[in-house]
Design an enzyme around this catalytic site. Structure first.
Site, PDB file in Angstrom:
ATOM      1  N   GLY A  14     -69.710-144.057 -28.841  1.00 35.81           N
ATOM      2  CA  GLY A  14     -68.985-143.033 -28.107  1.00 35.81           C
ATOM      3  C   GLY A  14     -68.908-143.252 -26.620  1.00 35.81           C
ATOM      4  O   GLY A  14     -68.739-142.305 -25.857  1.00 35.81           O
ATOM      5  N   SER A  15     -68.970-144.525 -26.164  1.00 36.92           N
ATOM      6  CA  SER A  15     -68.877-144.719 -24.719  1.00 36.92           C
ATOM      7  C   SER A  15     -67.473-144.362 -24.211  1.00 36.92           C
ATOM      8  O   SER A  15     -67.323-143.886 -23.085  1.00 36.92           O
ATOM      9  CB  SER A  15     -69.257-146.151 -24.328  1.00 36.92           C
ATOM     10  OG  SER A  15     -68.305-147.072 -24.767  1.00 36.92           O
ATOM     11  N   LYS A  63     -59.454-139.707 -49.855  1.00 38.50           N
ATOM     12  CA  LYS A  63     -59.073-139.730 -48.435  1.00 38.50           C
ATOM     13  C   LYS A  63     -58.178-138.526 -48.114  1.00 38.50           C
ATOM     14  O   LYS A  63     -58.317-137.891 -47.077  1.00 38.50           O
ATOM     15  CB  LYS A  63     -58.322-141.035 -48.170  1.00 38.50           C
ATOM     16  CG  LYS A  63     -57.991-141.277 -46.721  1.00 38.50           C
ATOM     17  CD  LYS A  63     -57.285-142.613 -46.564  1.00 38.50           C
ATOM     18  CE  LYS A  63     -57.180-143.030 -45.144  1.00 38.50           C
ATOM     19  NZ  LYS A  63     -58.135-144.037 -44.732  1.00 38.50           N
ATOM     20  N   MET A  88     -63.562-145.917 -36.904  1.00 40.63           N
ATOM     21  CA  MET A  88     -63.378-147.172 -37.630  1.00 40.63           C
ATOM     22  C   MET A  88     -62.871-146.925 -39.056  1.00 40.63           C
ATOM     23  O   MET A  88     -63.508-147.319 -40.038  1.00 40.63           O
ATOM     24  CB  MET A  88     -64.684-147.965 -37.638  1.00 40.63           C
ATOM     25  CG  MET A  88     -65.201-148.264 -36.242  1.00 40.63           C
ATOM     26  SD  MET A  88     -63.963-148.908 -35.112  1.00 40.63           S
ATOM     27  CE  MET A  88     -64.322-150.638 -35.235  1.00 40.63           C
ATOM     28  N   HIS A 107     -57.978-150.151 -28.572  1.00 41.48           N
ATOM     29  CA  HIS A 107     -58.455-151.308 -29.334  1.00 41.48           C
ATOM     30  C   HIS A 107     -58.799-152.438 -28.360  1.00 41.48           C
ATOM     31  O   HIS A 107     -58.033-152.722 -27.435  1.00 41.48           O
ATOM     32  CB  HIS A 107     -57.368-151.766 -30.312  1.00 41.48           C
ATOM     33  CG  HIS A 107     -57.824-152.908 -31.172  1.00 41.48           C
ATOM     34  ND1 HIS A 107     -58.662-152.738 -32.247  1.00 41.48           N
ATOM     35  CD2 HIS A 107     -57.578-154.239 -31.079  1.00 41.48           C
ATOM     36  CE1 HIS A 107     -58.912-153.925 -32.788  1.00 41.48           C
ATOM     37  NE2 HIS A 107     -58.268-154.842 -32.105  1.00 41.48           N
TER      38      HIS A 107
END
Ligand code: GAR
Length: 185
Positions: A14-15, A63, A88, A107
């Site tokens: 979570g940076s 999903k 991810m 990304h």
């Protein structure tokens, strides 16, 4: 006018989420969605009183089912934009249908080069002299949606994975808040 409400999706450290918090963006992070209960990003959110919705995909039959549950959370909170920050997981039709053109991702490569997992390592091992960071809209593919912004990062002969990773993250932490600021203004 009331503040724009956004959600951040993340799976790990979570940076990038932290960089958004630190950038004091002109929006309200209404929810952190995390598919890895206990990930470090959850701690970061709790410290700043950002509500968290953690879920285990395995706990849902499909999903579609977990994405439907996410969409309900987001709509209840009137979330208008989704920012993926190290989430991810491929986004499916349920989320895409609800948030088409209002969902972006960061990304760590110059897409379309090196999509998918470990993009920094892929570029490093390929012996590239340059890689970078891309912010793009989400579509159903893996890191394939329309590109909004890119910034390149040189790879030096004496770089290690760690030094390269550090420089890429520094660029990410500048670029993502900048792009978000422009998009939502
Ligand atoms: C970031 O480098 C982000 O670009 C990458 O995951 C990392 C998450 O770091 N995302 C992808 O690879 C998406 N395909 P963080 O949890 O410290 O923000």
């Amino acid at each position: 006018m009331s503040e724009l409400k956004v959600a951040v999706f993340a799976s790990g450290s979570g940076s990038n989420f932290q960089a958004m918090l630190d950038a004091a963006l002109p929006c309200r992070i209404e929810l952190l969605v995390c598919d890895k209960p206990g990930a470090k990003v959850v701690e970061r959110a709790k410290k700043k009183d950002v509500p968290v919705w953690e879920f285990s995909p395995q706990a849902f039959p499909s999903k579609e089912a977990y994405e439907q549950a996410i969409v309900e959370q987001l709509q209840e909170r009137k979330v208008e934009w989704i920012f993926l920050a190290g989430y991810m997981r491929l986004v499916g039709p349920v989320l895409l249908g609800a948030y088409a053109n209002r969902m972006i991702n960061i990304h760590p490569s110059l897409l379309p080069k090196f999509p998918g997992l470990d993009a920094i390592g892929q570029a490093f091992r390929a012996g590239e002299r340059e890689t970078g960071v891309t912010v793009h809209y989400i579509d159903e593919g893996m890191d394939t949606g329309p590109i909004i912004a890119q910034e390149s990062v040189d790879i030096y002969p004496n770089d290690t994975m760690e030094t390269l990773e550090t420089r890429i993250h520094q660029v990410e932490h500048m670029l993502y808040p900048q792009v978000i600021r422009k998009l939502i203004k």
